[in-house]
Motif scaffolding. Structure first.
Motif: not given
Length: 66
Positions: A31-53
């Motif tokens: 996933l060398a595309d910038v949009a794909a990297i941003a999407t993966v980062a957002l998914v990781v942040a979302f799942v991490g946030g749910l885990a913290v909650l």
């Protein structure tokens, strides 16, 4: 059987490190595309946030398995 909880925690940490390493390798190679990297980062942040909650919940240790 008190040694099983630290051993379980260690195994969860090892699995998390392996999963993050695999995700980083996946992102850098496929996933060398910038949009794909941003999407993966957002998914990781979302799942991490749910885990913290979930970890901050007062009822998470009331499960019969703990």
């Amino acid at each position: 059987m008190h040694w099983t909880k630290p051993l379980g925690l260690l195994s969860v940490i090892v699995l998390a490190v392996l999963a993050l390493g695999a995700l980083a390798l996946f992102v850098t190679t496929l996933l060398a595309d910038v949009a794909a990297i941003a999407t993966v980062a957002l998914v990781v942040a979302f799942v991490g946030g749910l885990a913290v909650l979930g970890a901050k919940s007062k009822q998470w240790r009331q499960n019969a398995y703990w």
